[in-house]
Design a protein around this motif. Sequence first.
Motif, PDB file in Angstrom:
ATOM      1  N   GLU A 106      32.447 -56.056 102.320  1.00 18.46           N
ATOM      2  CA  GLU A 106      32.849 -55.691 101.237  1.00 18.46           C
ATOM      3  C   GLU A 106      32.954 -53.848 101.427  1.00 18.46           C
ATOM      4  OE1 GLU A 106      31.711 -58.191  97.542  1.00 18.46           O
ATOM      5  OE2 GLU A 106      29.808 -57.008  98.177  1.00 18.46           O
ATOM      6  N   SER A 107      33.697 -53.398 100.228  1.00 14.03           N
ATOM      7  CA  SER A 107      33.980 -51.956 100.370  1.00 14.03           C
ATOM      8  C   SER A 107      33.088 -51.272  99.292  1.00 14.03           C
ATOM      9  CB  SER A 107      35.593 -51.680  99.754  1.00 14.03           C
ATOM     10  OG  SER A 107      35.830 -50.468  99.727  1.00 14.03           O
ATOM     11  N   ILE A 108      32.845 -49.951  99.645  1.00 15.71           N
ATOM     12  CA  ILE A 108      32.043 -49.112  98.615  1.00 15.71           C
ATOM     13  C   ILE A 108      32.972 -48.299  97.749  1.00 15.71           C
ATOM     14  CG2 ILE A 108      29.968 -49.116 100.003  1.00 15.71           C
ATOM     15  CD1 ILE A 108      30.724 -46.233 100.833  1.00 15.71           C
ATOM     16  N   VAL A 109      34.205 -48.494  97.918  1.00 15.22           N
ATOM     17  CA  VAL A 109      35.399 -47.565  97.219  1.00 15.22           C
ATOM     18  C   VAL A 109      35.995 -48.165  96.211  1.00 15.22           C
ATOM     19  CG1 VAL A 109      37.225 -46.169  97.790  1.00 15.22           C
ATOM     20  CG2 VAL A 109      35.811 -46.810  99.653  1.00 15.22           C
ATOM     21  N   LYS A 110      35.986 -47.416  95.042  1.00 13.37           N
ATOM     22  CA  LYS A 110      36.692 -47.763  93.809  1.00 13.37           C
ATOM     23  C   LYS A 110      37.634 -46.526  93.687  1.00 13.37           C
ATOM     24  CE  LYS A 110      33.358 -50.804  91.523  1.00 13.37           C
ATOM     25  NZ  LYS A 110      32.056 -50.307  92.288  1.00 13.37           N
ATOM     26  N   GLY A 111      38.939 -46.656  93.292  1.00 10.43           N
ATOM     27  CA  GLY A 111      39.932 -45.899  93.327  1.00 10.43           C
ATOM     28  C   GLY A 111      40.456 -45.280  94.616  1.00 10.43           C
ATOM     29  N   PHE A 112      40.801 -43.888  94.623  1.00  8.50           N
ATOM     30  CA  PHE A 112      41.248 -42.927  95.745  1.00  8.50           C
ATOM     31  C   PHE A 112      42.352 -43.946  96.553  1.00  8.50           C
ATOM     32  CE2 PHE A 112      36.861 -41.322  94.980  1.00  8.50           C
ATOM     33  CZ  PHE A 112      37.345 -40.093  94.491  1.00  8.50           C
ATOM     34  N   PRO A 113      43.443 -44.358  96.199  1.00 13.06           N
ATOM     35  CA  PRO A 113      44.426 -45.187  96.780  1.00 13.06           C
ATOM     36  C   PRO A 113      44.898 -44.117  98.079  1.00 13.06           C
ATOM     37  CG  PRO A 113      45.286 -44.563  94.624  1.00 13.06           C
ATOM     38  CD  PRO A 113      43.885 -44.429  94.582  1.00 13.06           C
ATOM     39  N   GLU A 114      44.730 -42.838  97.628  1.00 16.17           N
ATOM     40  CA  GLU A 114      45.231 -41.998  98.617  1.00 16.17           C
ATOM     41  C   GLU A 114      44.311 -41.606  99.837  1.00 16.17           C
ATOM     42  OE1 GLU A 114      43.720 -41.277  96.130  1.00 16.17           O
ATOM     43  OE2 GLU A 114      42.967 -39.284  96.219  1.00 16.17           O
ATOM     44  N   GLY A 115      43.146 -42.326  99.981  1.00 10.44           N
ATOM     45  CA  GLY A 115      42.295 -41.884 100.786  1.00 10.44           C
ATOM     46  C   GLY A 115      42.387 -42.564 102.221  1.00 10.44           C
ATOM     47  N   ASP A 116      41.729 -42.078 103.148  1.00 10.30           N
ATOM     48  CA  ASP A 116      41.993 -42.766 104.601  1.00 10.30           C
ATOM     49  C   ASP A 116      40.954 -43.804 104.508  1.00 10.30           C
ATOM     50  OD1 ASP A 116      44.264 -41.446 105.398  1.00 10.30           O
ATOM     51  OD2 ASP A 116      42.976 -39.837 106.460  1.00 10.30           O
ATOM     52  N   MET A 125      27.674 -44.563  90.958  1.00 10.76           N
ATOM     53  CA  MET A 125      27.618 -45.066  92.068  1.00 10.76           C
ATOM     54  C   MET A 125      28.630 -45.285  93.028  1.00 10.76           C
ATOM     55  SD  MET A 125      24.238 -45.439  92.898  1.00 10.76           S
ATOM     56  CE  MET A 125      22.674 -45.302  91.877  1.00 10.76           C
ATOM     57  N   ASN A 126      29.676 -44.695  92.760  1.00  9.40           N
ATOM     58  CA  ASN A 126      30.836 -45.254  93.769  1.00  9.40           C
ATOM     59  C   ASN A 126      30.657 -44.601  95.033  1.00  9.40           C
ATOM     60  OD1 ASN A 126      33.732 -46.215  94.384  1.00  9.40           O
ATOM     61  ND2 ASN A 126      34.470 -44.067  93.839  1.00  9.40           N
ATOM     62  N   GLU A 131      29.985 -38.960  93.822  1.00 10.06           N
ATOM     63  CA  GLU A 131      30.208 -39.591  92.443  1.00 10.06           C
ATOM     64  C   GLU A 131      29.351 -38.813  91.581  1.00 10.06           C
ATOM     65  OE1 GLU A 131      27.099 -41.621  90.567  1.00 10.06           O
ATOM     66  OE2 GLU A 131      26.972 -41.050  92.867  1.00 10.06           O
ATOM     67  N   SER A 132      28.066 -38.350  91.868  1.00  9.05           N
ATOM     68  CA  SER A 132      27.203 -37.977  90.887  1.00  9.05           C
ATOM     69  C   SER A 132      27.734 -36.401  90.471  1.00  9.05           C
ATOM     70  CB  SER A 132      25.915 -37.696  91.709  1.00  9.05           C
ATOM     71  OG  SER A 132      26.110 -37.276  92.942  1.00  9.05           O
ATOM     72  N   GLN A 133      28.605 -35.890  91.101  1.00  8.73           N
ATOM     73  CA  GLN A 133      29.234 -34.514  90.776  1.00  8.73           C
ATOM     74  C   GLN A 133      30.379 -34.718  90.145  1.00  8.73           C
ATOM     75  OE1 GLN A 133      29.169 -33.463  95.243  1.00  8.73           O
ATOM     76  NE2 GLN A 133      28.744 -31.551  94.262  1.00  8.73           N
ATOM     77  N   ASP A 134      30.965 -35.839  89.920  1.00  9.55           N
ATOM     78  CA  ASP A 134      32.493 -35.968  89.650  1.00  9.55           C
ATOM     79  C   ASP A 134      32.583 -36.842  88.458  1.00  9.55           C
ATOM     80  OD1 ASP A 134      35.096 -36.469  89.705  1.00  9.55           O
ATOM     81  OD2 ASP A 134      35.212 -37.296  91.621  1.00  9.55           O
ATOM     82  N   PRO A 135      32.740 -36.437  87.283  1.00  7.00           N
ATOM     83  CA  PRO A 135      32.923 -37.316  85.987  1.00  7.00           C
ATOM     84  C   PRO A 135      34.177 -38.332  86.120  1.00  7.00           C
ATOM     85  CG  PRO A 135      33.433 -35.120  85.619  1.00  7.00           C
ATOM     86  CD  PRO A 135      32.912 -34.925  86.985  1.00  7.00           C
ATOM     87  N   ASP A 136      35.086 -38.023  87.016  1.00  4.58           N
ATOM     88  CA  ASP A 136      36.104 -39.056  87.274  1.00  4.58           C
ATOM     89  C   ASP A 136      35.819 -40.336  87.917  1.00  4.58           C
ATOM     90  OD1 ASP A 136      37.598 -37.532  85.657  1.00  4.58           O
ATOM     91  OD2 ASP A 136      38.686 -36.411  87.272  1.00  4.58           O
ATOM     92  N   THR A 150      31.188 -38.369 100.223  1.00  2.00           N
ATOM     93  CA  THR A 150      32.110 -37.734  99.128  1.00  2.00           C
ATOM     94  C   THR A 150      33.446 -38.759  99.205  1.00  2.00           C
ATOM     95  OG1 THR A 150      33.345 -36.297 100.532  1.00  2.00           O
ATOM     96  CG2 THR A 150      31.325 -35.356  99.381  1.00  2.00           C
ATOM     97  N   GLY A 151      34.159 -38.368  97.958  1.00  4.16           N
ATOM     98  CA  GLY A 151      35.634 -38.772  97.796  1.00  4.16           C
ATOM     99  C   GLY A 151      36.538 -37.743  98.628  1.00  4.16           C
ATOM    100  N   PRO A 152      37.883 -38.271  98.553  1.00  2.94           N
ATOM    101  CA  PRO A 152      38.802 -37.281  99.344  1.00  2.94           C
ATOM    102  C   PRO A 152      38.996 -35.726  98.658  1.00  2.94           C
ATOM    103  CG  PRO A 152      39.715 -39.284  98.969  1.00  2.94           C
ATOM    104  CD  PRO A 152      38.336 -39.476  98.275  1.00  2.94           C
ATOM    105  N   ASN A 153      38.318 -35.609  97.461  1.00  4.42           N
ATOM    106  CA  ASN A 153      38.303 -34.640  96.517  1.00  4.42           C
ATOM    107  C   ASN A 153      37.131 -33.778  97.019  1.00  4.42           C
ATOM    108  OD1 ASN A 153      36.276 -36.210  95.394  1.00  4.42           O
ATOM    109  ND2 ASN A 153      37.235 -36.073  93.450  1.00  4.42           N
ATOM    110  N   GLY A 154      36.393 -34.195  97.736  1.00  9.61           N
ATOM    111  CA  GLY A 154      35.401 -33.564  98.380  1.00  9.61           C
ATOM    112  C   GLY A 154      33.857 -33.753  97.551  1.00  9.61           C
TER     113      GLY A 154
END
Length: 265
Positions: free
Chosen positions: A101-111, A154-155, A145-150, A138-142
């Motif tokens: 399974e994947s731990i990723v929700k969102g970030f279609p632009e991510g590698d 637990m993403n 999840e705990s710092q990022d309201p978007d 972290t997400g591609p925005n660096g």
Amino acid sequence: KANPRLAKVMASLTRHLHDFCRENEITIDEYMAGIDMINRAGQMSNEKRNEGLLLADIFGMESLADEITHKLASEAKDAPTATAILGPFWRRDAPIYRMGESIVKGFPEGDHVMMHGKVTDFDTGKPIENAEIDIWHTGPNGLYESQDPDQPDMNLRGRFYTGPKGEYNFYCLRPTKYPIPYDGPAGEILQLLDRHAWRPAHIHFIVSAPDYKPVVTQVFDRRDENITNDVAFAVKDSLIVDFESRKGDSKAQFELKYDFKLASY
Ligand code: DHB
Ligand code: FE
């Protein structure tokens, strides 16, 4: 009766702190500024962010304690997987996923990365079934999840359990380099010292199994330009990895193979 270890280290700490104040002729104002930073770090800390640890990490304290605890044995050619600092953003109770399974929700632009490997007993080489791999990045925005309201709660965090051959595989993102947050005392100090805030791109892990010493560690992307000057001094050679390109998988452009070796107690 006082604990002898505590009595010894506190006497030593007191001596070093006094020497520090004398050597630098620390004034009351400077002293109060330091105390204020420690208080603010404490006030900012919660189950999502450990600002006190962050503040100490930028002086290399956690990485030094890690080195002392594990005596750098982990850098020997044949050794259990090297440890690295926990850092301020681990959260307990990350979601449990099934293999693949994947731990990723969102970030279609991510590698996206298919990460796989096995967990084995360092002494015998035997696979360890049901070892827990707790991962966060972290997400591609660096941002964690705990710092990022978007991001959903637990993403980009998850726990996986190895199969009968010690094997595991899951999808995550190729990590992105990441500046430690500037909105607290740790960031303030970096700015005041004109120090950069970058951590090289990394993925965190805690790998554990009953009867084995848990391994708190990170892997680092070799291509990151900050690989040699991590703000938190955590990089070790054996933890530097190469992401390979992956063909024929619509879910991931990259692949990472990493085996974990645990030492028994
Ligand atoms: C630190 C560690 C991290 O893993 C991170 O993402 C940010 C900061 C640190 O120890 O300072
Ligand atoms: Fe991190």
